[in-house]
Scaffold this active site. Structure first.
Site, mmCIF file in Angstrom:
data_model
loop_
_atom_site.group_PDB
_atom_site.id
_atom_site.type_symbol
_atom_site.label_atom_id
_atom_site.label_comp_id
_atom_site.label_asym_id
_atom_site.label_seq_id
_atom_site.Cartn_x
_atom_site.Cartn_y
_atom_site.Cartn_z
ATOM 1 N N PHE A 149 13.286 3.203 3.300
ATOM 2 C CA PHE A 149 14.300 3.922 2.326
ATOM 3 C C PHE A 149 15.136 3.170 1.680
ATOM 4 O O PHE A 149 15.940 3.509 0.591
ATOM 5 C CB PHE A 149 15.244 4.986 3.343
ATOM 6 N N GLU A 176 10.275 8.965 2.724
ATOM 7 C CA GLU A 176 10.609 10.386 2.381
ATOM 8 C C GLU A 176 11.992 10.733 2.156
ATOM 9 O O GLU A 176 12.265 11.914 1.806
ATOM 10 C CB GLU A 176 9.810 11.323 3.598
ATOM 11 N N CYS A 281 17.514 -5.562 4.880
ATOM 12 C CA CYS A 281 16.586 -6.114 5.870
ATOM 13 C C CYS A 281 17.311 -7.638 5.798
ATOM 14 O O CYS A 281 16.694 -8.487 6.813
ATOM 15 C CB CYS A 281 15.268 -6.368 5.593
ATOM 16 N N GLU A 382 18.688 -4.132 15.904
ATOM 17 C CA GLU A 382 19.098 -3.876 14.517
ATOM 18 C C GLU A 382 19.805 -2.583 14.472
ATOM 19 O O GLU A 382 19.238 -1.668 14.866
ATOM 20 C CB GLU A 382 17.749 -3.886 13.561
HETATM 21 P P1 NAD Z 1 10.796 3.098 9.117
HETATM 22 O O1 NAD Z 1 10.041 2.253 9.742
HETATM 23 O O2 NAD Z 1 11.388 4.434 9.689
HETATM 24 O O3 NAD Z 1 9.994 3.766 7.774
HETATM 25 C C1 NAD Z 1 9.310 2.938 6.988
HETATM 26 C C2 NAD Z 1 8.191 3.687 6.487
HETATM 27 O O4 NAD Z 1 7.276 4.136 7.745
HETATM 28 C C3 NAD Z 1 8.354 5.159 5.771
HETATM 29 O O5 NAD Z 1 7.604 5.191 4.681
HETATM 30 C C4 NAD Z 1 8.267 6.065 6.746
HETATM 31 O O6 NAD Z 1 7.703 7.529 6.281
HETATM 32 C C5 NAD Z 1 7.100 5.444 7.598
HETATM 33 N N1 NAD Z 1 7.213 6.035 9.261
HETATM 34 C C6 NAD Z 1 8.143 6.216 9.699
HETATM 35 N N2 NAD Z 1 7.990 6.609 10.969
HETATM 36 C C7 NAD Z 1 6.723 6.483 11.186
HETATM 37 C C8 NAD Z 1 5.856 6.829 12.243
HETATM 38 N N3 NAD Z 1 6.173 7.024 13.294
HETATM 39 N N4 NAD Z 1 4.436 6.519 11.884
HETATM 40 C C9 NAD Z 1 3.923 6.114 10.953
HETATM 41 N N5 NAD Z 1 4.863 5.923 9.672
HETATM 42 C C10 NAD Z 1 6.235 6.082 9.916
HETATM 43 O O7 NAD Z 1 12.075 2.323 8.211
HETATM 44 P P2 NAD Z 1 13.120 2.597 7.308
HETATM 45 O O8 NAD Z 1 14.246 3.249 8.413
HETATM 46 O O9 NAD Z 1 12.556 3.626 6.376
HETATM 47 O O10 NAD Z 1 13.928 1.593 6.770
HETATM 48 C C11 NAD Z 1 14.443 0.646 7.518
HETATM 49 C C12 NAD Z 1 13.772 -0.400 8.202
HETATM 50 O O11 NAD Z 1 13.137 -1.210 7.373
HETATM 51 C C13 NAD Z 1 14.754 -1.543 8.985
HETATM 52 O O12 NAD Z 1 14.009 -1.897 10.162
HETATM 53 C C14 NAD Z 1 14.609 -2.774 8.006
HETATM 54 O O13 NAD Z 1 14.957 -4.067 8.531
HETATM 55 C C15 NAD Z 1 13.261 -2.545 7.492
HETATM 56 N N6 NAD Z 1 13.307 -3.247 6.289
HETATM 57 C C16 NAD Z 1 12.301 -4.793 6.500
HETATM 58 C C17 NAD Z 1 12.209 -5.242 5.289
HETATM 59 C C18 NAD Z 1 11.500 -6.797 5.254
HETATM 60 O O14 NAD Z 1 11.258 -7.275 4.244
HETATM 61 N N7 NAD Z 1 11.412 -7.357 6.396
HETATM 62 C C19 NAD Z 1 12.858 -4.934 3.943
HETATM 63 C C20 NAD Z 1 13.427 -3.588 3.860
HETATM 64 C C21 NAD Z 1 13.627 -2.877 5.264
#
Ligand code: NAD
Length: 497
Positions: A149, A176, A281, A382
């Site tokens: 997100f 989403e 991130c 985190e």
């Molecule tokens: P998230 O892991 O909750 O969601 C990421 C994606 O995975 C979304 O599209 C979501 O719909 C999907 N998802 C969520 N739960 C799932 C499940 N149980 N099974 C399958 N798919 C699932 O992450 P977020 O809260 O949207 O974003 C924040 C996180 O992203 C933080 O941990 C941040 O550090 C990380 N991030 C990392 C980078 C990087 O380059 N390393 C960049 C941006 C964000």
């Protein structure tokens, strides 16, 4: 109520699934739209469209593909304000920050415009007598992206412009929580001349993600999000024989040396810890204060954290906007409670912030902890909010060990005036992206972005030259023309003479 569906084969397509999720405006707390959560049938429909579009698109010349990307770049520039406002309205970050993140995405499109140069390959005349050899990179097929997100434009744009420039077709499953930006980008790409089916957007949650993992027609998956989901994606995509890169979470440390320019370090940390409300991130969430710098650092930081200007993202005066959802706000506040219980000293407490006129928005003030220790949860996990932890280290080598021992390895930086220390840090730190007097060392589009340790599962970083490698397969051809030297059958391993 506005309803967000899917973008498949060049059209908005209503989802077959009856499930929906609410999209909030974090500044007001109001629901702005509902998004359809795709069923696996919806996802498979998008993959079918991408598969159908593949032969034509992969057969186009790189120059043709580049020209569509140039047009796409122009359209993004024309729609900057609208795209930026979409980011602000669903994510909450402040306008200029949202605009900056869009620029970082646009730069990947600009990089991808150079695809004829990037796909040139390698050629050696006479690897053997009258034998030539060349290597070329070919598209993988249908690729998929799953994004978080916190960067609704930039992170998807780390992926699809390069994948598509390389001749692949793409299915994007954005977060989403803020899907509208991806939908707008898909419309603009179509307007730029991209054939229908080359770029599709399917909105959804775990069901859509699992459908990606299980769809046999998807050749490669790029994921960016939290570490537990990154690991899940990495393991299951690999099991299903897909190429996969899965970028995870982070706990970025900023080492502040006693000889640094304190103002520079404090200002750098303020932006890096509280910009985008810490929902980056590459946010610096740990300041490692080395030696006698600790007291002046905490004093100077606390004044600035107390005077942070917090408000809606569209208000030009705001330095920090709300968090993305109420649940996330509660989670971050919960971490602050945990930190206090664990014995860290809460120097600035932003938990009870209320904004007049925006009482239902998802705001909190900046929080600053001092005397945070290695075994505390607020150090290990985190938080992904506006919470900065100061850890005190007696010297450089203790600071370096802290950074290296942490499970995450995304980004880090050091503030110092000493060239030797800076060089030693760059060389010895076990982290993928390193800044020396640069608080957020996010590589530009023509380099590649990626962490180490549990911040990236897979072998390849994202965008830049690594992106081109990820989205292509290498093929090497060795050729001899009949007019070359004739030879008798050879039954030994051929060696070139
Ligand atoms: P998230 O892991 O909750 O969601 C990421 C994606 O995975 C979304 O599209 C979501 O719909 C999907 N998802 C969520 N739960 C799932 C499940 N149980 N099974 C399958 N798919 C699932 O992450 P977020 O809260 O949207 O974003 C924040 C996180 O992203 C933080 O941990 C941040 O550090 C990380 N991030 C990392 C980078 C990087 O380059 N390393 C960049 C941006 C964000």
């Amino acid at each position: 109520m506005n309803s967000i569906e899917h973008f498949i084969n060049g059209k908005i397509v209503k989802g077959l699934s009856k499930r929906t999720a609410k999209i909030f405006n974090p500044a007001t707390g109001e629901v702005s739209s509902n998004v359809n959560l795709a069923s696996s049938a919806d996802l498979n429909k998008a993959v079918d469209a991408a598969k159908k579009a593949l032969p034509n698109w992969s057969g186009k010349t790189p120059l043709f593909r580049a020209r569509v990307l140039f047009k796409f770049k122009e359209l993004i520039e024309k729609n900057y304000d609208e795209l930026t406002k979409i980011i602000v309205s669903e994510h909450g970050k402040v306008y200029e920050d949202a605009k900056g993140s869009l620029t970082r995405g646009l730069e990947v499109v600009e990089f991808a415009c150079g695809i004829p140069q990037l796909l040139k390959g390698e050629f050696t005349e006479n690897v053997g007598t009258n034998v030539d050899s060349w290597s070329m990179r070919q598209p993988l097929g249908v690729c998929a992206g799953i994004t978080p997100f916190n960067f609704p434009a930039m992170v998807p744009m780390w992926m699809f412009p390069i994948a598509i420039a390389c001749g692949n077709t793409f299915v994007l499953k954005p977060s989403e929580k803020d899907p509208s930006c991806s939908m707008k980008l898909a419309e603009l790409f179509l307007e730029a001349g991209l054939p229908p089916g080359v770029f599709n957007v399917v909105n959804g949650d775990k069901e859509a993600v699992d459908a990606i993992i299980n769809n046999k027609d998807i050749a490669a998956v790029s994921f960016v999000g939290s570490t537990p989901i990154a690991k899940y994606i990495y393991e299951n995509c690999a099991k299903n024989e897909k190429r996969v890169q899965a970028l995870g979470g982070a706990k970025n440390h900023c080492v502040v040396m006693p000889d640094c320019d304190l103002d520079q370090a404090v200002n750098g940390l303020m932006g890096a810890a509280y910009g985008s409300a810490g929902e980056r991130c590459m946010a610096q969430s740990v300041a490692v204060a080395v030696g006698k710098i600790a007291d002046p650092l905490v004093k100077s930081l606390s004044k600035k954290v107390e005077s942070l200007k917090i408000g809606p993202g569209l208000d030009k005066k705001s330095e920090m906007g709300p968090l993305v959802t109420k649940e996330h706000l509660e989670k971050v506040k919960g971490y602050v409670d945990v930190g206090i219980k664990e014995g860290a000293k809460l120097v600035v407490d932003g938990r009870n912030l209320k904004l007049q006129g925006y009482e239902n928005g998802f705001y909190m003030g900046g929080c600053l902890f001092d005397h945070v220790k290695k075994d505390m949860r607020i150090y290990k996990e985190e938080i992904f909010g506006p919470v900065l932890s100061v850890v005190r280290a007696k010297d450089y080598s203790e600071a370096l060990s802290l950074v290296n021992d942490h499970e995450f390895g995304n980004g880090t930086s050091i503030f110092t005036r000493d060239g030797d220390t800076g060089r030693s840090f760059a060389s010895n730190v076990k982290i993928g992206m390193v800044g020396i007097n640069i608080p957020i060392p996010v590589p530009m589009a023509f380099h590649s972005f990626g962490g180490w340790k549990r911040s990236l599962f897979g072998d390849q970083s994202i965008h830049g030259p690594e992106g081109v490698r990820f989205y292509t397969k290498l093929k090497t051809i060795t050729s001899r023309w009949p007019s070359g030297i004739k030879s008798d059958p050879e039954f030994v391993m051929p060696t070139m003479k």
